[in-house]
Design an enzyme around this catalytic site. Sequence first.
Site, PDB file in Angstrom:
ATOM      1  N   HIS A  22       0.835  -1.204   0.000  1.00 37.89           N
ATOM      2  CA  HIS A  22       0.000   0.000   0.000  1.00 37.89           C
ATOM      3  C   HIS A  22       0.871   1.257   0.000  1.00 37.89           C
ATOM      4  CE1 HIS A  22      -3.475   2.569   1.107  1.00 37.89           C
ATOM      5  NE2 HIS A  22      -2.585   3.205   1.850  1.00 37.89           N
ATOM      6  N   GLU A  23       1.906   1.265   0.827  1.00 38.64           N
ATOM      7  CA  GLU A  23       2.798   2.434   0.876  1.00 38.64           C
ATOM      8  C   GLU A  23       3.578   2.605  -0.421  1.00 38.64           C
ATOM      9  OE1 GLU A  23       2.251   4.495   3.098  1.00 38.64           O
ATOM     10  OE2 GLU A  23       1.025   3.133   4.299  1.00 38.64           O
ATOM     11  N   HIS A  37       1.582   4.465  -2.821  1.00 35.22           N
ATOM     12  CA  HIS A  37       1.704   5.919  -2.697  1.00 35.22           C
ATOM     13  C   HIS A  37       2.964   6.434  -3.405  1.00 35.22           C
ATOM     14  CE1 HIS A  37      -1.716   6.639  -0.221  1.00 35.22           C
ATOM     15  NE2 HIS A  37      -1.277   5.945   0.808  1.00 35.22           N
ATOM     16  N   HIS A  48       3.166   9.125  -6.459  1.00 34.24           N
ATOM     17  CA  HIS A  48       4.050  10.296  -6.477  1.00 34.24           C
ATOM     18  C   HIS A  48       4.868  10.339  -7.763  1.00 34.24           C
ATOM     19  CE1 HIS A  48       7.468  12.737  -4.383  1.00 34.24           C
ATOM     20  NE2 HIS A  48       6.642  13.511  -5.035  1.00 34.24           N
TER      21      HIS A  48
END
Length: 229
Positions: free
Chosen positions: A99-100, A103, A107
């Site tokens: 999940h991270e 991100h 980005h």
Amino acid sequence: MFFYDPTFLLLIPALLLAIWAQVKVQSAFSHYSQVRSTTNFTGSQLAMRLLDSAGIYDARVEAMPGHLTDHYDPRTKVVRLSSSTYGSSSVAALGVVAHEIGHAIQHAEKNPLLVFRTILAPVASVGSSLAWIFFIMGLLFALPAMLRFGIVLFSLAVLFSLVTLPVEYDASKKALKLLGENVMMPEEELKGVRKVLSAAALTYVASTAMAVLQLLRMLLIAGVFGRRD
């Protein structure tokens, strides 16, 4: 008004949802923390593997203390993994790590909502901290302008919460795709990841509901103040 505020009743549904969300996320993470993934990656190894496969070579992976304090910092391009995920090979940990990385990919792709959220974050943080101070001072000293300024500040925090929802859901969608296609995680394990990430997403829904209802509460109180004025 300060001794008995019936508008507080508006917050009860959001409070109950928040409690339920916390119970679900802790339960799901606790359960799937006991299930070791057959991919044999630790959280940190998976993070590096997924970053490399996405062509992201300028992001770092760091360990940090705490439980489920994992996050991606777009300002420094650092994926910070908590002690509960960094060295773990559990289904729950790998789901959170993916999940991270989702991100980090957002980005790299310059996802407009993530960019907007990053810009809005410091303003929303200050707004949520000072909003009630200005609002209550406006009530105490009968200053409508100060009261309205408090509402505007809190509205920024609400906007931040609303923008956060699609960003988080998209990161979870990316996580499932990464785990399924890049490391060939079995479908049974992916089901566990879905449960963990769905429970985590519910906490953002609860937070947003609380923010929206708090704003509505402010507007109702301001309306009463305006009529009395």
